[in-house]
Design an enzyme around this catalytic site. Structure first.
Site, short mmCIF file in Angstrom:
data_model
loop_
_atom_site.label_atom_id
_atom_site.label_comp_id
_atom_site.label_asym_id
_atom_site.label_seq_id
_atom_site.Cartn_x
_atom_site.Cartn_y
_atom_site.Cartn_z
N HIS A 86 39.41 41.27 39.51
CA HIS A 86 39.10 41.10 38.08
C HIS A 86 40.35 40.82 37.25
O HIS A 86 40.42 39.86 36.49
CB HIS A 86 38.41 42.35 37.55
N ILE A 122 30.17 40.32 38.40
CA ILE A 122 29.64 41.68 38.23
C ILE A 122 30.77 42.65 38.54
O ILE A 122 31.67 42.31 39.31
CB ILE A 122 28.42 41.96 39.12
N ASN A 157 33.29 44.75 46.81
CA ASN A 157 32.37 45.09 45.72
C ASN A 157 30.96 45.43 46.17
O ASN A 157 30.42 46.47 45.80
CB ASN A 157 32.30 43.95 44.70
N HIS A 202 39.90 46.44 44.08
CA HIS A 202 38.81 45.86 43.30
C HIS A 202 39.28 45.39 41.93
O HIS A 202 39.42 44.21 41.68
CB HIS A 202 37.67 46.88 43.17
N HIS A 216 36.52 39.54 46.65
CA HIS A 216 35.73 40.35 45.72
C HIS A 216 34.44 40.82 46.37
O HIS A 216 34.04 41.98 46.22
CB HIS A 216 35.43 39.58 44.44
#
Length: 679
Positions: A342, A679, A533, A337, A529
């Site tokens: 990110h 997010i 997520n 993740h 993602h």
């Protein structure tokens, strides 16, 4: 026009000096020197890491290499801040609100933050009765921050934090206990990108045996064949590619000594071995837990197996599964993740803004895939992945969490393997086969993440191919595009500077090169993602299924007579004491609920067309074709979930696999693929 484009890019790059202020539009690079304690800088030969957006905050007095955290928001370039609409939207700024306001309120509930759950009924009460929150304070009511979880008691001055039953638990209260679910979640859970084919036998460590103990695994042929008796021999299983492993042995073992020095946690190196049954499901075969020579104690390793007729072994198996689950949770959150999506996407965003002018076609293609990512990353750095943040206080490596992610980035991360097909091939989950759909033959036919992901990947790649071929019909247009070449060079040599000399970086000489690079970047920001997520609350919202930390060693490692007696008399108590504390569980569950939710203004892949795309008839037509393919994928996923032959996504009490279903309604739905990491 060229002159103005160059001047605009020069201003966006800045001069690398000074502190960035709100409203600035400057994109520059820095190492991660604001996460952990001031003794670790991430980025460089010792601790390799991707680069982040520079904010230029003053250095701390205790360490000239670390930035002060300051009291306000972290700098985000003006164009990457949340829009006014998104900022007012509930789910857009709720991560920051939860971390700053809701979690401190949760902390006041618990007198003893180390207190575990006394019984399973106490875990159930989080959903049935909830937790009484402190009296309301001035400022934004917590009901505005967590409206899904907070229930107001009209006649009282306080609210109740009442968690929503995760879909997995609502369908089957005992799902987390089942070995079938333990296997299924490796291919259809929230971390479906770590399972690997066993290619060599016996399993062996690559670590130095003088430091970490014997290289050969304790999982023997005899142990495996006892578990797959009635199916086939081990040799036959290897030939038919039926043995798979979740392997956190070499990655975690070097950190065992460091982690065990901390209060309230433990760690092992681990391997979990699975057999792919003729029915298409994964049967757990064995778990190996390893401790290196430590504190004068010799190397220790033990193998645990399921399906015995002895109660002691059954409880040890449950405990071993809990330990492996914590390893998978830690790897998922830190690597699958945070790092792979990110963190590694941030350099792409910085380079795009520094090297591609706003009218460049590749800038316009990538823009929706980068929207709001710098903003959400800045929020995460403030209270989620920072020193003593949620990750460092509630997940297994504790204060070594980010250091662990740096080690794995240095050892394992490769840009080319971020492409879904190449990742599947690397893990032995597929082989190239021109006669098969997507050009790949899956080793495990019922692999929901791969099945849906490859359709998504192909549709995304076709859309990007149509787009690139329109603007770059000839390879010379690629090699002569100075902005494009500078962009790719900067990503490799600056954004991922610690990997700049690796031979696996793709070349950028042809349209097909550009298509592969862009599809990989877009896939990571969207499909990958979404897959790791938006199922976090469904699978992690019930602590026993995915405990974030193991607080006790296995009772048969070096336990005292008293500890063994406790285990023999009350094994359930030992399991509960191994799980996270009540405080840790509530804290993580609140965060996972937020991370799993979609905003009301979410922009889903294939649903929203950028204005610049609509200006070109051929690009508009290509997007409409892509949009139609996304709609078809919705129906294909529904059909697969309704197929009783696909037992990894269908069955009594089994949640359908919908994480790569492109569109979703707002809220926590377990489906929906936004363009970007927002997010």
């Amino acid at each position: 026009m060229t002159k103005y484009r160059e001047e605009e890019l020069r201003l966006l790059r800045g001069n690398g000096q000074g502190e960035r202020k709100k409203g600035d539009r400057i994109y520059d690079y820095d190492v991660y020197n604001d996460l952990g304690d001031p003794d670790t800088v991430l980025g460089g030969k010792e601790n390799p890491y991707p680069r982040r957006c520079r904010s230029g905050r003053p250095r701390t007095k205790s360490d000239p290499f670390s930035e002060s955290r300051g009291g306000g928001n972290f700098y985000v370039p003006r164009d990457d801040e949340f829009s006014e609409v998104k900022d007012k939207c509930f789910n857009s700024n709720t991560l920051s609100s939860v971390l700053r306001a809701a979690l401190p309120a949760v902390e006041t509930i618990f007198i003893d933050p180390d207190l575990g759950f006394p019984h399973f009924a106490a875990i159930d009460s989080l959903y049935d009765q909830g937790l009484n929150l402190p009296p309301r304070q001035a400022g934004a009511p917590i009901t505005d921050i967590l409206p899904r979880l907070v229930r107001t008691i009209a006649e009282q001055a306080n609210d109740v934090l009442q968690f929503v039953l995760p879909d997995t638990l609502e369908r089957d209260r005992f799902f987390w206990l089942k070995d079938e679910q333990f296997g299924r979640q490796t291919v259809a859970g929230v971390n479906p990108c770590c399972i690997e084919l066993v290619k060599e036998w016996p399993l062996k460590s690559k670590l130095d045996p003088k430091v970490y103990g014997p290289a050969e695994s304790a999982i023997t042929t005899q142990i495996v064949e006892r578990q797959i008796r009635g199916f086939m021999t081990l040799d036959e299983a290897m030939k038919q590619k039926r043995l798979f492993v979740l392997d956190y042995h070499d990655l975690f073992l070097p950190f065992v000594g460091l982690v065990r020095q901390q209060k309230g946690t433990t760690l092992y190196g681990s391997r979990a071995l699975f057999f792919h049954t003729p029915e298409g499901t994964l049967k757990p075969v064995a778990i190996e837990l390893t401790r290196p020579p430590l504190d004068g104690k010799p190397h220790w390793k033990k193998v645990y197996t399921p399906a015995t007729c002895y109660a002691t072994d059954e409880w040890l198996w449950k405990l071993a599964k809990a330990h492996v689950a914590t390893h998978d949770v830690g790897y998922h959150q830190l690597i699958s993740h945070w790092l792979r999506t990110h963190c590694c996407t941030e350099p792409y965003i910085i380079a795009t803004n520094r090297q591609l002018s706003a009218m460049h076609p590749i800038y316009r293609l990538l823009l929706p895939h980068f929207r709001y990512t710098l903003e959400i990353n800045a929020q995460a750095r403030q209270a989620l992945i920072n020193a003593d943040g949620v990750i460092e206080s509630c997940f297994a490596p504790l204060k070594y969490a980010i250091q662990l992610s740096s080690a794995i980035y240095g050892q394992n991360w490769r840009f080319d393997y971020e492409a879904l097909p190449k990742d599947l091939i690397r893990r032995g989950m597929a082989v190239e086969d021109a006669s098969s759909p997507h050009g790949l033959k899956l080793t495990m036919e019922d692999y929901p993440y791969a099945n849906d992901g490859l359709i998504f990947w192909d549709a995304l790649k076709q859309w990007i191919t149509d787009y690139v071929n329109h603007y770059y019909p000839d390879p010379t247009l690629i090699t002569s595009d100075a902005e494009l070449q500078a962009w790719w060079t900067e990503i490799r040599t600056v954004g991922h500077a610690d990997k700049k000399d690796e031979p696996w970086w793709p070349s950028l000489n042809t349209p097909s090169d550009l298509v592969e690079i862009l599809t990989t970047i877009a896939w990571v920001a969207s499909g990958h993602h979404a897959a790791v997520n938006f199922g976090q609350y469904a699978f992690g919202g019930y602590t026993p299924n995915r405990p974030t930390i193991a607080r006790k060693n296995m009772p048969d490692e070096d336990g005292t007579d008293e500890e063994w007696k406790q285990f023999m008399e009350r094994p359930e108590t030992v399991l509960l004491e191994t799980f996270p504390s009540q405080f840790q569980a509530a804290k993580v569950m609140a965060v996972l609920d937020v991370l799993s939710g979609h905003a009301v203004d979410e922009e889903y892949v294939g649903q929203v067309m950028e204005p610049s795309w609509g200006d070109e008839p051929l690009i508009k037509a290509a997007f409409e074709k892509f949009s139609g393919r996304m709609m078809e994928l919705e129906g294909e996923i529904d059909a697969r979930n309704a197929n009783p032959e696909l037992k990894n996504r269908n069955g009594a009490g089994v949640c359908p696999y919908e994480l790569l279903k492109p569109v979703s309604e707002p809220g926590v739905t377990g489906k929906g693929v936004p363009y970007s990491i927002s997010i």
